[in-house]
Write an enzyme that holds these catalytic residues in place. Structure first.
Site, PDB file in Angstrom:
ATOM      1  N   HIS A  14       0.852  -1.203   0.000  1.00  0.00           N
ATOM      2  CA  HIS A  14       0.000   0.000   0.000  1.00  0.00           C
ATOM      3  C   HIS A  14       0.881   1.245   0.000  1.00  0.00           C
ATOM      4  CE1 HIS A  14      -3.815   2.189   1.469  1.00  0.00           C
ATOM      5  NE2 HIS A  14      -2.912   3.109   1.197  1.00  0.00           N
ATOM      6  N   HIS A  16       1.419   5.396  -1.714  1.00  0.00           N
ATOM      7  CA  HIS A  16       1.041   6.561  -2.526  1.00  0.00           C
ATOM      8  C   HIS A  16       2.324   7.171  -3.077  1.00  0.00           C
ATOM      9  CE1 HIS A  16      -3.103   6.596  -0.925  1.00  0.00           C
ATOM     10  NE2 HIS A  16      -2.519   6.139   0.170  1.00  0.00           N
ATOM     11  N   LYS A 100      -9.297  -0.555  -6.010  1.00  0.00           N
ATOM     12  CA  LYS A 100      -9.346   0.120  -4.714  1.00  0.00           C
ATOM     13  C   LYS A 100     -10.703   0.767  -4.493  1.00  0.00           C
ATOM     14  CE  LYS A 100      -7.945   2.233  -1.009  1.00  0.00           C
ATOM     15  NZ  LYS A 100      -6.802   2.348  -0.145  1.00  0.00           N
ATOM     16  N   HIS A 137     -10.512   0.955   1.672  1.00  0.00           N
ATOM     17  CA  HIS A 137     -10.326   1.981   2.713  1.00  0.00           C
ATOM     18  C   HIS A 137     -11.544   1.849   3.622  1.00  0.00           C
ATOM     19  CE1 HIS A 137      -8.828   5.883   4.334  1.00  0.00           C
ATOM     20  NE2 HIS A 137     -10.029   5.840   4.846  1.00  0.00           N
ATOM     21  N   HIS A 175      -4.614  -0.655   5.921  1.00  0.00           N
ATOM     22  CA  HIS A 175      -4.205   0.140   7.080  1.00  0.00           C
ATOM     23  C   HIS A 175      -5.179  -0.012   8.264  1.00  0.00           C
ATOM     24  CE1 HIS A 175      -6.926   2.729   4.899  1.00  0.00           C
ATOM     25  NE2 HIS A 175      -6.018   3.180   4.086  1.00  0.00           N
ATOM     26  N   ASP A 248       1.320   2.528   3.655  1.00  0.00           N
ATOM     27  CA  ASP A 248       0.477   3.714   3.429  1.00  0.00           C
ATOM     28  C   ASP A 248       1.319   4.983   3.458  1.00  0.00           C
ATOM     29  OD1 ASP A 248      -1.745   5.221   2.858  1.00  0.00           O
ATOM     30  OD2 ASP A 248      -2.518   5.231   4.902  1.00  0.00           O
TER      31      ASP A 248
HETATM   32  C1  NCD Z   1      -3.717   9.045   1.952  1.00  0.00           C
HETATM   33  C2  NCD Z   1      -3.259  10.083   0.947  1.00  0.00           C
HETATM   34  O1  NCD Z   1      -2.711  11.103   1.345  1.00  0.00           O
HETATM   35  O2  NCD Z   1      -3.396   9.846  -0.264  1.00  0.00           O
HETATM   36  N1  NCD Z   1      -3.773   9.660   3.251  1.00  0.00           N
HETATM   37  C3  NCD Z   1      -3.724   9.036   4.436  1.00  0.00           C
HETATM   38  O3  NCD Z   1      -3.901   9.693   5.464  1.00  0.00           O
HETATM   39  N2  NCD Z   1      -3.493   7.743   4.534  1.00  0.00           N
HETATM   40  C4  NCD Z   1      -5.023   8.472   1.549  1.00  0.00           C
HETATM   41  C5  NCD Z   1      -5.393   7.223   2.302  1.00  0.00           C
HETATM   42  O4  NCD Z   1      -4.767   6.182   2.149  1.00  0.00           O
HETATM   43  O5  NCD Z   1      -6.337   7.282   3.089  1.00  0.00           O
HETATM   44 ZN    ZN Z   2      -3.375   5.021   1.616  1.00  0.00          ZN
END
Ligand code: NCD
Ligand code: ZN
Length: 349
Positions: A14, A16, A100, A137, A175, A248
């Site tokens: 996971h 970003h 997702k 999520h 998460h 995450d």
């Molecule tokens: C994530 C993001 O910034 O894209 N933020 C977070 O707090 N985890 C989005 C997500 O995974 O919820």
């Molecule tokens: Zn995330």
């Protein structure tokens, strides 16, 4: 305590990575530690088409230094009315590894998310038949529900009916932040997995408010009470095959977190394995770190484990406090603050 720890190269289920200047600044940090990563599709606009995912995958590969071997695993952002044909085509062409589900407005860049499970039922049926996992999520978005209860309520109100409606669908509760989340995953062996972040293992909700409001500890789902953190630590270090690593890591530049309405997200990529190792050492479970970091995830996704080995050293954490993002805005030096727990980390990667 051993002075080194050797394990198969881990994967991050996971991540970003963002796009543009942020991608160029962040990708290397994930690729240094992990062989593969599940790439979150919450760009603006979101990644919903196979062609968009292919183009994004190319941009990610181009952003990783040539000496690092790294495989981005792409996901499809589900929107209302998600097209089953597009999901199947992307899966068959080896592009989508999973899809997702963001409940609309649950978190960063989720405005295009799903407003009701009815509206993705056709897509989920196609995924069920094709053996394509759904990544969730797991928070309700009802503003009447207390922010600290949104995960537990989601399990009852949304996830339990979803499991019944799609009995063959494989699901990852991403998460996890509550003991209810841990119990829910454990109650559905074979078809459910759960990822756990380094930060939710490291601190509870008090840390967000210790001595003042601390935006770099704010993410979604938000950290809960200590009893929940302890449940997460038990799950991660149990050796149970259903739990695996998902950082995450969610970079936002410091100016967008340190402001009146700061973004949710913790950037932990440069310190991920070091923090996980610290947690496993504290729980006397270093012998189970490889299962959590390198074996359980590939098994869930039906992929081979990595053959390469990596070594962690018992030594004080050696990581930058922040990462620069050149080229984001002319004349402005932007940085991303790197996660650091309040408690010492005695591992280096
Ligand atoms: C994530 C993001 O910034 O894209 N933020 C977070 O707090 N985890 C989005 C997500 O995974 O919820
Ligand atoms: Zn995330």
């Amino acid at each position: 305590m051993p002075s080194t720890l050797t394990l198969r190269r881990p994967d991050d289920w996971h991540v970003h990575l963002r796009d543009g200047a942020m991608l160029k600044a962040c990708a290397v940090h994930t690729a240094r530690q992990f062989a593969r990563a599940i790439i979150m599709p919450n760009l603006v606009p979101p990644v919903t088409k196979v062609a968009e995912a292919v183009a994004y995958r190319d941009r990610i590969r181009a952003a990783v230094p040539a000496d690092l071997k790294f495989e981005p695993l792409m996901t499809c952002y589900l929107t209302d009315g998600a097209d089953p044909a597009e999901l199947l085509r992307g899966k068959n062409e080896g592009v989508w590894v999973a899809a997702k589900l963001y409940p609309a407005h649950a978190t960063t860049n989720s405005a295009h998310g799903v407003t009701s499970m009815d509206r993705v039922a056709k897509g989920l049926e196609a995924m069920e038949k094709a053996g394509m996992p759904l990544l969730v999520h797991g928070e309700v978005t009802d503003p009447e529900v207390d922010i600290f209860d949104r995960e537990a309520v989601f399990l009852d109100k949304t996830l339990a009916p979803l499991l019944k409606r799609h009995p063959g669908l494989k699901i990852v509760l991403e998460h996890i932040t509550t003991r209810e989340g841990v119990a829910f995953v454990e109650a559905n062996p074979g078809r459910m997995g759960g990822t756990i972040t380094p930060h939710h293992l490291s601190y509870n909700r008090n840390a967000i408010f210790k001595g003042g409001i601390r935006p770099h500890f704010y993410c979604l789902p938000i950290a809960k009470r200590e009893e929940h953190r302890l449940a997460l630590r038990r799950a991660a270090t149990s050796g149970g095959a259903q739990f695996f690593l998902g950082t995450d890591t969610a970079p936002h530049t410091a100016d967008t977190k340190e402001c009146a309405c700061g973004c949710a997200g913790v950037f932990n990529a440069p310190v991920a394995m070091q923090v996980y190792a610290q947690v496993f050492a504290e729980e006397n479970a270093l012998d189970r770190l490889e299962a959590f970091a390198s074996l359980n995830g590939p098994r869930f996704y039906g992929l081979p484990a990595n053959e390469e080995r990596v070594m962690l050293r018992a030594a004080a954490l050696d990581a930058p406090e922040s990462v620069d993002v050149p080229g984001l805005a002319a004349g402005l030096a932007k940085t991303i603050t790197v996660f650091r727990p309040d408690t010492p980390v005695g591992w280096s990667f």
